[in-house]
Design a protein around this motif. Structure first.
Motif: not given
Length: 180
Positions: A73-79, A70-71, A83
């Motif tokens: 593909k989308h970055g830590k803030s998204y996780l 997830v990090i 997410f």
């Protein structure tokens, strides 16, 4: 506390709590095998190792893999912001069902092995309750102390208490089950 609420054997409970704190990850299999051997209870190594794999290795590996993917593909803030929040209700239900399952297995095994209720009830309670401590430890190791996941597992411990009180009531009502 769980031992007192189920009229458990205090001496046994102290020993069990101390032992459980030592067995969380690496020492689980050898110490349990030793303790069962001392009690003349035979449990295959494979069963003990399987329990570590099912309740520690697989969830930890899955969490690490999911976090990395997830990090990546989308970055830590998204996780952390999106997410993880998608699974709030599901994870709590899963943890509580696991709590009930662990208690049920331990409590039933004690009945089958003809272990007295004063030991069986605390054994089921403490074994199940320590699952939540393990969840907190894994979340902190995986995501860090300031992560939302660590906070969520800490809050999960608060949801554990009402379920554990229901299990106390069940254990107390089934005391006669152990007298037969």
């Amino acid at each position: 506390m769980w031992s007192t609420l189920t009229n458990g054997d205090p001496a046994y409970t102290v020993v069990q709590v101390a032992t459980n704190d030592l067995i969380i990850l690496f020492a689980f299999v050898p110490i349990v095998k030793f303790l069962l051997g001392v009690s003349n209870v035979s449990v295959p190594w494979g069963t003990l190792i399987l329990s570590v794999v099912l309740f520690v290795v697989i969830p930890l590996t899955g969490g690490m893999l999911t976090r990395s993917l997830v990090i990546g593909k989308h970055g830590k803030s998204y996780l952390e912001g999106i997410f993880v929040n998608k699974f709030d209700g599901i994870t709590t239900i899963g943890l509580l069902l696991t709590l009930v399952l662990i208690f049920s297995i331990a409590y039933t095994a004690c009945h089958i092995l003809k272990i007295p209720h004063t030991i069986a009830a605390p054994a089921g309670m403490i074994g199940a309750s320590n699952f939540f401590e393990l969840a907190v430890a894994v979340a902190i190791a995986l995501f860090g102390t300031s992560s939302p996941a660590a906070l969520a597992t800490t809050v999960g411990v608060l949801t554990e208490v009402p379920v554990m009180l229901i299990l106390v009531k069940i254990a107390n009502r089934t005391n006669d089950w152990f007298l037969n």
